[in-house]
Design an enzyme around this catalytic site. Structure first.
Site, mmCIF file in Angstrom:
data_model
loop_
_atom_site.group_PDB
_atom_site.id
_atom_site.type_symbol
_atom_site.label_atom_id
_atom_site.label_comp_id
_atom_site.label_asym_id
_atom_site.label_seq_id
_atom_site.Cartn_x
_atom_site.Cartn_y
_atom_site.Cartn_z
ATOM 1 N N ASP A 32 0.830 -1.199 0.000
ATOM 2 C CA ASP A 32 0.000 0.000 0.000
ATOM 3 C C ASP A 32 0.867 1.251 0.000
ATOM 4 O O ASP A 32 0.557 2.238 -0.663
ATOM 5 C CB ASP A 32 -0.905 0.023 1.242
ATOM 6 C CG ASP A 32 -2.015 -1.014 1.124
ATOM 7 O OD1 ASP A 32 -2.042 -1.732 0.089
ATOM 8 O OD2 ASP A 32 -2.832 -1.114 2.054
ATOM 9 N N ALA A 33 1.963 1.193 0.758
ATOM 10 C CA ALA A 33 2.830 2.369 0.864
ATOM 11 C C ALA A 33 3.454 2.695 -0.497
ATOM 12 O O ALA A 33 3.503 3.863 -0.906
ATOM 13 C CB ALA A 33 3.928 2.128 1.891
ATOM 14 N N GLU A 34 3.889 1.662 -1.203
ATOM 15 C CA GLU A 34 4.470 1.907 -2.527
ATOM 16 C C GLU A 34 3.429 2.506 -3.468
ATOM 17 O O GLU A 34 3.707 3.407 -4.253
ATOM 18 C CB GLU A 34 4.996 0.585 -3.121
ATOM 19 C CG GLU A 34 6.325 0.152 -2.521
ATOM 20 C CD GLU A 34 6.667 -1.279 -2.913
ATOM 21 O OE1 GLU A 34 7.703 -1.479 -3.563
ATOM 22 O OE2 GLU A 34 5.875 -2.196 -2.583
ATOM 23 N N TYR A 35 2.214 1.971 -3.357
ATOM 24 C CA TYR A 35 1.127 2.474 -4.195
ATOM 25 C C TYR A 35 0.874 3.952 -3.885
ATOM 26 O O TYR A 35 0.771 4.782 -4.783
ATOM 27 C CB TYR A 35 -0.140 1.652 -3.957
ATOM 28 C CG TYR A 35 -1.340 2.150 -4.716
ATOM 29 C CD1 TYR A 35 -1.588 1.712 -6.015
ATOM 30 C CD2 TYR A 35 -2.229 3.061 -4.143
ATOM 31 C CE1 TYR A 35 -2.687 2.176 -6.728
ATOM 32 C CE2 TYR A 35 -3.319 3.533 -4.843
ATOM 33 C CZ TYR A 35 -3.551 3.090 -6.128
ATOM 34 O OH TYR A 35 -4.631 3.556 -6.833
ATOM 35 N N ASP A 36 0.796 4.271 -2.588
ATOM 36 C CA ASP A 36 0.552 5.657 -2.189
ATOM 37 C C ASP A 36 1.617 6.591 -2.739
ATOM 38 O O ASP A 36 1.322 7.711 -3.152
ATOM 39 C CB ASP A 36 0.508 5.779 -0.662
ATOM 40 C CG ASP A 36 -0.782 5.206 -0.112
ATOM 41 O OD1 ASP A 36 -1.736 5.057 -0.911
ATOM 42 O OD2 ASP A 36 -0.827 4.887 1.093
ATOM 43 N N LEU A 82 -35.681 -9.206 -14.426
ATOM 44 C CA LEU A 82 -35.625 -10.660 -14.604
ATOM 45 C C LEU A 82 -36.929 -11.297 -14.178
ATOM 46 O O LEU A 82 -37.579 -10.854 -13.231
ATOM 47 C CB LEU A 82 -34.494 -11.250 -13.748
ATOM 48 C CG LEU A 82 -33.066 -10.940 -14.172
ATOM 49 C CD1 LEU A 82 -32.100 -11.360 -13.080
ATOM 50 C CD2 LEU A 82 -32.729 -11.641 -15.480
ATOM 51 N N GLU A 113 -25.072 -17.779 -11.448
ATOM 52 C CA GLU A 113 -24.261 -16.937 -10.562
ATOM 53 C C GLU A 113 -25.137 -16.297 -9.498
ATOM 54 O O GLU A 113 -26.359 -16.269 -9.636
ATOM 55 C CB GLU A 113 -23.583 -15.844 -11.399
ATOM 56 C CG GLU A 113 -24.591 -14.901 -12.052
ATOM 57 C CD GLU A 113 -23.962 -14.002 -13.098
ATOM 58 O OE1 GLU A 113 -23.396 -14.537 -14.068
ATOM 59 O OE2 GLU A 113 -24.057 -12.770 -12.932
ATOM 60 N N LYS A 115 -27.258 -13.685 -7.407
ATOM 61 C CA LYS A 115 -27.994 -12.462 -7.722
ATOM 62 C C LYS A 115 -27.711 -11.477 -6.601
ATOM 63 O O LYS A 115 -28.083 -11.702 -5.444
ATOM 64 C CB LYS A 115 -29.493 -12.757 -7.813
ATOM 65 C CG LYS A 115 -30.328 -11.555 -8.185
ATOM 66 C CD LYS A 115 -31.750 -11.995 -8.507
ATOM 67 C CE LYS A 115 -32.591 -10.840 -9.002
ATOM 68 N NZ LYS A 115 -32.711 -9.736 -8.048
ATOM 69 N N ASP A 117 -27.929 -8.223 -4.329
ATOM 70 C CA ASP A 117 -29.015 -7.334 -3.951
ATOM 71 C C ASP A 117 -28.506 -5.894 -3.849
ATOM 72 O O ASP A 117 -28.225 -5.395 -2.771
ATOM 73 C CB ASP A 117 -29.612 -7.799 -2.620
ATOM 74 C CG ASP A 117 -31.025 -7.287 -2.443
ATOM 75 O OD1 ASP A 117 -31.551 -6.675 -3.378
ATOM 76 O OD2 ASP A 117 -31.593 -7.502 -1.357
ATOM 77 N N TYR A 229 -22.073 -7.669 -14.885
ATOM 78 C CA TYR A 229 -22.660 -8.960 -15.278
ATOM 79 C C TYR A 229 -23.251 -8.958 -16.677
ATOM 80 O O TYR A 229 -24.040 -9.829 -17.004
ATOM 81 C CB TYR A 229 -23.700 -9.405 -14.262
ATOM 82 C CG TYR A 229 -24.772 -8.378 -13.984
ATOM 83 C CD1 TYR A 229 -25.597 -7.911 -15.008
ATOM 84 C CD2 TYR A 229 -24.968 -7.868 -12.714
ATOM 85 C CE1 TYR A 229 -26.583 -6.977 -14.767
ATOM 86 C CE2 TYR A 229 -25.938 -6.926 -12.447
ATOM 87 C CZ TYR A 229 -26.751 -6.483 -13.491
ATOM 88 O OH TYR A 229 -27.711 -5.549 -13.256
ATOM 89 N N LYS A 294 -28.520 -17.970 -16.711
ATOM 90 C CA LYS A 294 -28.466 -17.362 -18.046
ATOM 91 C C LYS A 294 -28.071 -18.403 -19.080
ATOM 92 O O LYS A 294 -27.203 -19.239 -18.811
ATOM 93 C CB LYS A 294 -27.419 -16.240 -18.068
ATOM 94 C CG LYS A 294 -27.690 -15.143 -17.072
ATOM 95 C CD LYS A 294 -26.557 -14.142 -16.995
ATOM 96 C CE LYS A 294 -26.900 -13.107 -15.917
ATOM 97 N NZ LYS A 294 -25.819 -12.171 -15.654
ATOM 98 N N LYS A 318 -35.248 -17.276 -6.999
ATOM 99 C CA LYS A 318 -35.266 -16.526 -5.739
ATOM 100 C C LYS A 318 -35.139 -17.474 -4.553
ATOM 101 O O LYS A 318 -35.779 -18.518 -4.513
ATOM 102 C CB LYS A 318 -36.569 -15.718 -5.628
ATOM 103 C CG LYS A 318 -36.734 -14.639 -6.704
ATOM 104 C CD LYS A 318 -35.623 -13.610 -6.681
ATOM 105 C CE LYS A 318 -35.831 -12.490 -5.711
ATOM 106 N NZ LYS A 318 -36.715 -11.419 -6.057
ATOM 107 N N CYS A 412 -62.298 3.483 12.250
ATOM 108 C CA CYS A 412 -60.987 3.771 11.679
ATOM 109 C C CYS A 412 -60.145 4.518 12.707
ATOM 110 O O CYS A 412 -60.593 5.535 13.243
ATOM 111 C CB CYS A 412 -61.148 4.608 10.416
ATOM 112 S SG CYS A 412 -59.583 5.273 9.813
ATOM 113 N N CYS A 415 -59.696 8.335 11.385
ATOM 114 C CA CYS A 415 -60.758 9.338 11.229
ATOM 115 C C CYS A 415 -62.007 9.018 12.035
ATOM 116 O O CYS A 415 -62.927 9.822 12.104
ATOM 117 C CB CYS A 415 -61.115 9.492 9.749
ATOM 118 S SG CYS A 415 -61.952 8.047 9.080
ATOM 119 N N CYS A 430 -61.909 1.328 5.833
ATOM 120 C CA CYS A 430 -62.506 2.601 6.207
ATOM 121 C C CYS A 430 -63.055 3.182 4.915
ATOM 122 O O CYS A 430 -62.332 3.290 3.933
ATOM 123 C CB CYS A 430 -61.426 3.513 6.790
ATOM 124 S SG CYS A 430 -61.897 5.251 6.776
ATOM 125 N N CYS A 435 -60.743 10.371 4.644
ATOM 126 C CA CYS A 435 -59.920 9.899 5.761
ATOM 127 C C CYS A 435 -58.469 10.363 5.579
ATOM 128 O O CYS A 435 -57.852 10.111 4.547
ATOM 129 C CB CYS A 435 -59.982 8.380 5.834
ATOM 130 S SG CYS A 435 -58.787 7.679 6.988
#
Ligand code: IVH
Length: 675
Positions: A32-36, A82, A113, A115, A117, A229, A294, A318, A412, A415, A430, A435
């Site tokens: 990470d340091a080299e990347y930075d 879908l 694969e 799905k 959310d 996808y 698919k 699902k 109700c 109301c 109601c 209302c």
């Protein structure tokens, strides 16, 4: 200067390469340091030479100024949804249906694969650089969220062909799902709660709320991610299979869910993998609500084509809803926009599949009695995708004897009007047209996303508008003035102006949205779009008879009755007129562009070799033509397959143009390429 330019370009290439290793391949080569250090070096050079900054530089992920509103982006190919299947049978039916459609019993290979959310987006790459990103919107037009998408570190600003890979196309429209990991979602909510901000209900809402920010600097602080996808348009050579496509997208630097995509040679294999994914569901760091199945061969996908809302070549399997147990603190009653009284259980907050649930529906009195649900009960709660959580059953072994039965009120709660039940219905309603609770729910629906989409018309504001008498029906929204709004609590000039603008903008809509917004019973988003498509304008629809309505395959007697009764109601007609007078309008959708076979009638005889009758019919109708079963005065073409029947003679006698299967295929080919 040339030297600096080259140095900058080299740094960018290096950073892109390491981004790809880190974010897409999950296999970094440097620390990470080299990347930075690389990144800081580039940033410093660009700061010293600002004229060398390009929009696709890795430093440009959060450069944009906040926007006023989202502009619209038209999806060149519609972004479909879908079809859902809920069990093994649905998968087997799906496979059988495709074989029937193709007129070919050979095994179909599928790619399966998870799905995800989250929310669907489209990324457009031109000349290899990210040019526009948009949300799905209504599938045809979405919102321009380019600055926000750029903040997602796993979205490449420029596509990078790895050596040996296929060249990056000039135009590539990529589709994918933006989502938030479950841990990140909880962390974000904790921070929000500490700051007194409302928590997001679930990771998907958090992802959506983060992406739809006018200020991309807010999005930049949110931990969003993407899985690609699919594609929309693409220039250059196509691919043979979906799996090949996915591998290539990855090679170009796009993030795909490769380890979890499996090729299944049979529907049985598909079912097995779907069930495996379902079992492993809780082990994923992000929410998955199903598996997507698919057809792997892209040529087959093309032949199968699309239905009105979804591709024929895909199915979402699902998963079972997730469940958890909790205690009911109390039960009360909610009044919906049609006046229906729904008993609601207020629960000890409980997490159900990554979402904090505080309330669950008990549906109606009958259901509540059948399950014998009482206040104080320990119950099993379940949540499935978008739907409201519900109480499944009471865990009776936990009863203490102190639980209290709940009785539905005979008035109700909002109301005070007497409530009643229609013969044959279980729902108490109601029936007071004035209302406030009904009005509240219908206004919220009217202003909702798939409806008139009025941003900023939240729960509290609607309540205030009703209490103060400023709004008695939806049409009143269009007569609100600045001075009215300023009288409301906590309403400053800026937010009032924003609301008025949102209301004004909502006037330009589509017939489908408007119909949905009206809240006609049994007319959801899908039915509204069917009605709009068939009738084209309000006059024709309001004059339609039940028989005419039922001509639409998906419209049954219940919907037809409800539509007719809505439009014959005097008060509804008056309100409609007020809405139209306020300036609500829509464009008539342009007639389909592909009109080559417009109004041409085809008849078939004999067996086609290259495609089934269903497929042939589908392709003709897609090009604006019609198919009839017998030769008559209106027949334009007779398509002759193997072993033709008597229709051939009849057609010859009438002078109908006769096409061999080859001629017919050539005609379809010619027309579908000539868009
Ligand atoms: S393929 C024509 N693959 O599910 C649509 N969709 O319910 C092709 N989704 O709108 C979509 N994960 O936003 C596909 N692996 C996946 C997906 C996926 C999530 C979403 C997508 C779509 C929605 C449909």
């Amino acid at each position: 200067m040339e030297e600096v330019r080259e140095k900058i370009e080299t740094l960018r290439e290096l950073i892109r390469y390491h981004n790809h290793r880190y974010y897409v391949l999950d296999d970094p080569e440097i620390s990470d340091a080299e990347y930075d250090r690389l990144f800081q070096e580039l940033a410093a050079l660009e700061k010293a030479h600002p004229h060398l900054i390009t929009p696709d530089s890795p430093t440009q992920r959060v450069g944009a100024e906040p926007q006023e509103t989202f502009s619209e982006v038209v999806h060149h190919l519609p972004m479909l949804s879908l079809e859902n299947g809920f069990n093994e049978g649905a998968v087997l039916d799906f496979d059988a249906r495709l074989k029937r459609f193709l007129g070919d019993e050979s095994p179909i290979e599928y790619a399966v694969e998870p799905k995800i959310d989250g929310l669907a987006v489209e990324l457009v790459y031109e000349g290899g650089a990210l040019s526009v990103a948009s949300t799905r919107g209504d599938g045809r037009v979405g919102e321009n969220i380019t600055p926000n998408i750029k903040t997602i570190l796993t979205v490449p600003l420029r596509l990078t062909p790895l050596s040996g890979g296929p060249p990056v196309p000039d135009l590539l429209e990529v589709r994918g799902e933006v989502y938030m990991e479950i841990d990140d979602f909880h962390r974000l909510n904790r921070i929000r709660e500490e700051r007194g901000l409302p928590a997001f209900a679930n990771p998907r809402n958090a992802a959506a709320g983060s992406l739809r920010q006018l200020d991309a600097r807010v999005t930049a602080k949110r931990p969003l991610n993407i899985f690609c996808y699919g594609i929309g348009r693409m220039s250059g050579d196509g691919f043979e299979t979906y799996v090949q496509l996915i591998h290539t997208l990855q090679a170009w630097g796009l993030r795909v869910n490769r380890p979890h995509i499996r090729v299944c040679p049979s529907p049985e294999e598909v079912v097995r993998y779907c069930k495996e994914l379902e079992e492993r569901r809780s082990g994923f760091p992000y929410e998955i609500d199903g598996a997507v199945i698919k057809v792997n061969r892209l040529a087959l996908q093309a032949r199968l084509g699309n239905k009105s809302r979804s591709p024929r070549w895909a199915l979402a399997f699902k998963f079972q809803p997730v469940q958890a147990s909790s205690v009911i603190r109390k039960i009360d009653v909610q009044v919906g926009r049609t006046g229906a009284l729904t008993p609601v259980a207020h629960l000890e907050p409980v997490e159900v599949g990554g979402v904090l649930v505080k309330r669950a529906t008990l549906h109606n009195q009958e259901e509540m009695e059948r399950k014998d649900v009482r206040e104080g009960d320990t119950v099993l709660v379940q949540r499935a995708g978008d739907v409201i959580p519900e109480v499944v059953k009471v865990i009776t072994s936990r009863r203490t004897g102190r639980e209290k039965r709940f009785r539905m009120p005979d008035r109700c709660p909002a109301c005070g009007a007497a409530v009643s039940r229609k013969e044959g219905e279980v729902v108490l309603r109601c029936r007071n047209r004035d209302c406030p609770a009904q009005l509240h729910a219908s206004l919220r629906h009217f202003a909702g996303k798939g409806a008139m989409d009025i941003d900023g018309l939240g729960e509290k504001l609607v309540a205030q508008l009703i209490e103060t008498g400023l709004v008695r029906e939806a049409a009143d929204l269009y007569h609100l003035r600045m001075e009215d709004l300023l009288k409301l609590e906590r309403m400053a000039e800026k937010s009032a102006a924003k609301l008025l603008r949102a209301i004004e903008e909502s006037k330009k809509t589509t017939l489908a949205r408007f119909l949905y917004a009206l809240g006609i019973r049994h007319v959801g988003e899908h039915v509204a779009s069917l009605l709009a498509e068939r009738f084209g304008d309000l006059e024709a629809l309001s004059a339609a008879t039940e028989e005419e309505l039922m001509d639409i395959p998906e419209v049954g007697p219940q919907i037809a009755e409800s539509v007719v009764s809505f439009f014959s109601d005097e008060d509804n007609r008056r309100h409609l007129q007020r809405l139209l007078d306020a300036g609500i309008s829509w464009e008539r959708p342009a007639p389909p562009e592909r009109t080559a076979l417009r109004d041409k009638t085809f008849v078939f005889t004999g067996t086609l070799q290259g495609m089934s009758r269903t497929e042939a019919k589908e392709r003709i109708t897609a090009l604006g033509g019609r198919v009839s079963s017998s030769v008559g005065g209106k027949t334009d073409y007779l398509v002759v397959g193997q072993d033709p029947g008597s229709k051939l003679q009849k057609a010859r006698a009438r002078g109908v143009t006769i096409l061999s299967e080859e001629e017919f295929s050539a005609m379809l080919e010619g027309e579908s390429h000539g868009e």
